[in-house]
Design a protein around this motif. Structure first.
Motif, short mmCIF file in Angstrom:
data_model
loop_
_atom_site.label_atom_id
_atom_site.label_comp_id
_atom_site.label_asym_id
_atom_site.label_seq_id
_atom_site.Cartn_x
_atom_site.Cartn_y
_atom_site.Cartn_z
N GLU A 61 0.77 -1.07 0.04
CA GLU A 61 0.09 0.06 -0.08
C GLU A 61 0.92 1.27 0.12
O GLU A 61 0.67 2.04 -0.90
CB GLU A 61 -0.83 0.11 1.35
N ALA A 64 2.64 1.86 -3.26
CA ALA A 64 1.50 2.20 -4.41
C ALA A 64 1.24 3.62 -4.24
O ALA A 64 1.37 4.45 -5.11
CB ALA A 64 0.15 1.46 -4.17
N HIS A 65 1.35 4.07 -3.07
CA HIS A 65 0.92 5.58 -2.59
C HIS A 65 2.29 6.50 -3.05
O HIS A 65 2.07 7.39 -3.69
CB HIS A 65 0.81 5.61 -1.02
N LEU A 69 0.68 4.60 -7.76
CA LEU A 69 0.27 3.94 -8.68
C LEU A 69 -1.38 3.33 -8.09
O LEU A 69 -1.32 3.62 -6.96
CB LEU A 69 1.08 2.46 -8.61
N GLU A 70 -2.15 3.15 -8.74
CA GLU A 70 -3.52 2.66 -8.33
C GLU A 70 -3.40 1.31 -7.86
O GLU A 70 -2.88 0.23 -8.55
CB GLU A 70 -4.79 2.63 -9.63
N LEU A 71 -4.00 1.07 -6.65
CA LEU A 71 -3.96 -0.22 -6.22
C LEU A 71 -5.36 -0.93 -6.40
O LEU A 71 -6.36 -0.61 -6.05
CB LEU A 71 -3.64 0.02 -4.55
N VAL A 72 -5.12 -2.20 -7.27
CA VAL A 72 -6.19 -3.05 -7.55
C VAL A 72 -6.16 -4.11 -6.35
O VAL A 72 -5.23 -5.08 -6.73
CB VAL A 72 -6.27 -3.52 -8.91
N THR A 91 -8.39 -5.94 -16.74
CA THR A 91 -7.88 -4.68 -16.32
C THR A 91 -6.24 -4.92 -16.27
O THR A 91 -5.50 -4.05 -16.83
CB THR A 91 -8.18 -4.28 -14.59
N LYS A 96 -1.42 0.12 -20.91
CA LYS A 96 -1.68 1.25 -20.25
C LYS A 96 -1.54 2.57 -21.36
O LYS A 96 -0.77 2.62 -22.25
CB LYS A 96 0.08 1.46 -19.41
N ARG A 101 -2.46 6.65 -14.85
CA ARG A 101 -1.54 6.15 -13.68
C ARG A 101 -1.40 4.61 -14.04
O ARG A 101 -2.11 3.87 -14.58
CB ARG A 101 -2.57 6.16 -12.30
N LYS A 103 -0.75 0.91 -12.54
CA LYS A 103 -1.42 0.10 -11.43
C LYS A 103 -0.55 -0.91 -10.81
O LYS A 103 0.69 -1.33 -11.28
CB LYS A 103 -2.38 -0.56 -12.21
N TYR A 134 0.82 -5.31 -15.62
CA TYR A 134 1.15 -4.68 -14.42
C TYR A 134 1.60 -5.54 -13.27
O TYR A 134 1.67 -6.95 -13.39
CB TYR A 134 -0.27 -4.13 -13.65
#
Lengths: 425, 328
Positions: A61, A64-65, A69-72, A91, A96, A101, A103, A134
């Motif tokens: 987490e 990603a922050h 990056l988007e956290l899926v 997804t 990309k 952004r 992921k 990703y």
């Protein structure tokens, strides 16, 4: 009233640097992630493994922050649903676009996938790893299970160490300062010791005691929290059970509570409306609990102990999955009133039964008729005419306790008249 | 008689219960036939059927008294189907009782089985075998509210006696007689009110009279006050709280009921079932049926040995949910 935020969320690491200890793991993870960003991944997936609450998910987490990056995120219970896996796979496979952004895909607690039943799930994940564009991060407490072997082979293995007491205490202290909380050092060390390196549970313990009592002292800690990996105190078990994301977590919470399952049922019975507010959720949760209770009754009657696993299914996951949407909710669970009430109602019922037993033969009728047809009128006499009641009490040799039960707030008067009448004798 | 006993008081339902067949003023035809058994010192198995409070059990005791004398109870085994735990317990008690010897002048012993219509068909079959097995030394008197719930083979082995609700004049006459003896002041219309409420049930009529007398002069008001107090409104309030979506308060009410009144879960669910169809519970009929069905399920679970509070909470939670849906 503001909604209480669980501290494990409020104080989760925002940056990679905030993740305590784990320098080796961090270095490996960053290397792997940057190799992806450069377009030449070392391996397409990373499997982060180590004991509970040592920072695996937090690191993903925080990274990603920090890297924007988007956290899926996907959890173990989703893995078995084909369309969800497909949705994630789509997804992941999508190119990309220039401005979008990046992921990172997180498959949390992959060791929650059960062996034979979910064969398809492992294959689906392998397929996902094969086609993804990703990075895929997975977490597991125990990656050495036979069924996870294909995942191990497809992943970069990153080991996390158990946190030391000192590291846990450092974090707890920081939280205490933020919360302006009165804490004894000795208490924090005790929490850390009992957490056995599980920072998440240590923070949960801290919050449970702080919010229940307004301060954190050594004696409270000793009384209220228990050692991890062996058993949970009832309030920890409830916290884990209600907030379980996956069925196996809810089950584990129940089976590792340090009270027997009968008592656990009483705790759940008490706290369904503490945790849930929506009438539909309350009704569904009680429905599940009442089913568990039915199985429990059958076990008691027939001795069929193999039904016990159904009891666990319904009282743990059954109650936890009564929710309409998942949201981590922090609640202070207190010791149930019922435990005292139970003794009171039991005694009350016994007294009523005793009166029925004393009267039934004299009135030539059944005890159940005495209870429904005679006692209500007897109560009226006892609560309204103490003098007359005293004479009836003597006529049937009623005990003081029976008189008290029948007369309520008039009991003293009735007993006084009884005393007087007996003295005339 | 010691002074203590002189000061003691009894429930009038006991105090004024007839002790002999001669003292029984009602059910004249039944009593005449029973007197013939006394004269012959013999009788078949008997089935007494009729609504509550019409003197069935009393008649059985009077009959036994007239047959065996003051100490009749030692020759009579009193069982209550709803108090005993199943046919096995009944069987072993009957077996034990039938085995003991009797005095030479006692022709047979009596097994009195109250509320026999509460027994399942299977249990009744077992009972029938018991009746045959011990018929040389023992007679059974079965008591039931609904004779149709007694299986055919038992009915055919018994002489059936039907008890009818007491006629108005007889019941009021009896109440007046008691009032005179107890020096209770009363209004005529109060006794009429008691009759209306008791619906021919003598026991209930006497209980209401005694409770009303304990409050003072027996008036229409005091009679209705007694009836209101005897059937607490808490159950209804609990249902209404739940239907208003107020689960926590409804649960609090439930706990109060169980503590203050010593009610078991079964007591509560049965009363709920009665209340649901009352006019005071204002919900559409189809929902009343849904709730009744649910109450039946809960009652069954409780009989099976489930936990009172968990099951009733599940019931109340469902009610709260239904209530929310009804209000949209």
């Amino acid at each position: 009233m503001p909604r209480k935020i669980p501290w494990i969320i409020k104080y989760r690491p925002r940056r990679i640097g905030d993740v305590v200890n784990q320098d080796n793991a961090k270095k490996q993870f960053i290397q792997w992630l940057e190799s992806w960003l450069k377009g030449k991944p070392i391996k397409k997936a990373a499997l982060l493994y180590g004991p509970a609450g040592c920072g695996k998910t937090s690191l993903v987490e925080a990274a990603a922050h920090e890297y924007g990056l988007e956290l899926v995120e996907m959890n173990a219970s989703d893995f078995r649903r084909r369309q969800d896996i497909k949705r994630i796979a789509e997804t992941a496979a999508k190119m990309k676009s220039l401005f979008a952004r990046g992921k990172i895909i997180l498959l949390d607690e992959v060791d929650g996938i059960s062996g034979t039943a979910d064969r398809g799930a492992i294959d689906a994940i392998l397929e996902l790893i094969r086609t993804t564009r990703y990075p895929i991060a997975m977490t597991a407490n125990n990656p050495w299970d036979q069924k996870l072997r294909p995942l191990r082979e497809a992943s970069l293995m990153i080991a996390f160490k158990r946190l030391t007491e000192r590291h846990v205490v450092t974090v707890l202290k920081r939280i205490c300062e933020y919360e302006k909380l009165e804490c004894e050092d000795k208490a924090l060390y005790e929490i850390a010791k009992r957490s056995e390196g599980d920072l998440r549970s240590a923070i949960n313990d801290l919050q449970a005691i702080a919010e229940g009592y307004g301060r954190v002292t050594y004696s409270l800690v000793r009384a209220l929290s228990s050692y991890r990996n062996r058993e949970y105190s009832p309030f920890e078990a409830l916290q884990k059970m209600f907030n379980a994301k996956y069925i196996f977590q809810a089950k584990m919470a129940i089976s590792q509570a340090n009270i027997d399952y009968d008592t656990m049922m009483i705790w759940i019975n008490e706290h369904i409306p503490t945790y849930y507010e929506d009438p539909e959720e309350i009704a569904r949760a009680f429905d599940a609990l009442s089913r568990a209770d039915v199985y429990m009754g059958r076990i008691r009657r027939t001795g069929a102990w193999d039904l016990l696993s159904y009891v666990f299914d319904m009282m743990g996951p059954g109650v936890a999955f009564a929710r309409r949407v998942y949201r981590y909710r922090w609640k202070a669970f207190r010791s149930p009133q019922r435990l005292q009430l139970l003794a009171q109602t039991k005694r009350s019922r016994e007294v009523r039964e005793g009166i029925a037993r004393a009267l039934a033969p004299r009135l030539a009728t059944s005890r159940s008729t005495v209870k429904s047809e005679v006692i209500p009128y007897l109560k009226i006499i006892f609560m309204n005419n103490p003098k007359y009641a005293a004479r009836i009490a003597l006529g049937y040799n009623l005990t003081d306790e029976m008189v008290k039960w029948l007369a309520g707030h008039k009991a003293r008067e009735v007993l006084m008249y009884m005393e007087k009448l007996s003295r005339k004798h | 008689m010691s002074s203590r006993e002189a000061l003691a008081e009894l429930l009038w339902a006991e105090k004024y219960r007839p002790r002999t067949l001669d003292e029984m003023v009602d059910q004249k035809e039944v009593v005449e036939r029973l007197k013939r058994f006394v004269k012959e010192k013999n009788m078949p198995h008997l089935l007494f059927a009729g609504p509550p409070g019409t003197g069935k059990t009393t008649a059985a005791h009077c009959l036994a008294h007239d047959l065996f004398g003051e100490n009749y109870r030692q020759y009579m085994l009193e069982l209550n189907a709803s108090d005993e735990r199943g046919i096995d317990v009944i069987r072993s008690k009957v077996k034990e009782f039938a085995r003991t010897r009797v005095a030479a002048n006692i022709p047979f012993k009596i097994v009195l089985l109250d509320e026999a219509d509460n027994m399942t068909a299977d249990a009744q079959q077992a009972l029938r075998r018991l009746m045959e097995m011990y018929t040389a030394t023992t007679r059974f008197i079965l008591i039931a509210n609904y004779p149709s719930k007694i299986i055919e083979p038992i009915q055919s082995r018994c002489a059936v006696f039907r008890f009818t609700p007491l006629p108005k004049d007889d019941l009021i006459g009896r109440l007046k007689w008691i009032c005179e003896r107890e020096k209770v002041e009363f209004d005529e219309d109060a006794l009429e009110a008691i009759y209306e409420i008791a619906e021919g049930d003598m026991r209930r009529a006497i209980n209401i009279l005694q409770a009303a007398a304990a409050l003072g002069r027996v008036t229409v008001e005091s009679v209705y006050k007694v009836v209101g107090l005897a059937h607490p409104r808490e159950i209804r309030q609990m249902i209404q709280l739940a239907l208003a979506g107020n689960f926590n308060d409804a649960r609090g009410k439930l706990r109060e009921l169980m503590i203050n009144y010593g009610l078991s879960g079964l007591d509560v669910i049965k009363q709920i079932h009665r209340e649901v169809f009352s006019q005071e519970i204002k919900i559409p009929d189809e929902y009343k049926l849904i709730i009744a069905d649910l109450a039946g399920e809960i009652q069954f679970r409780l009989v099976e040995g489930a936990d009172d509070e968990i099951q009733l909470n599940a019931f109340l939670a469902r009610l709260a949910y239904i209530g929310r849906k009804l209000r949209g």
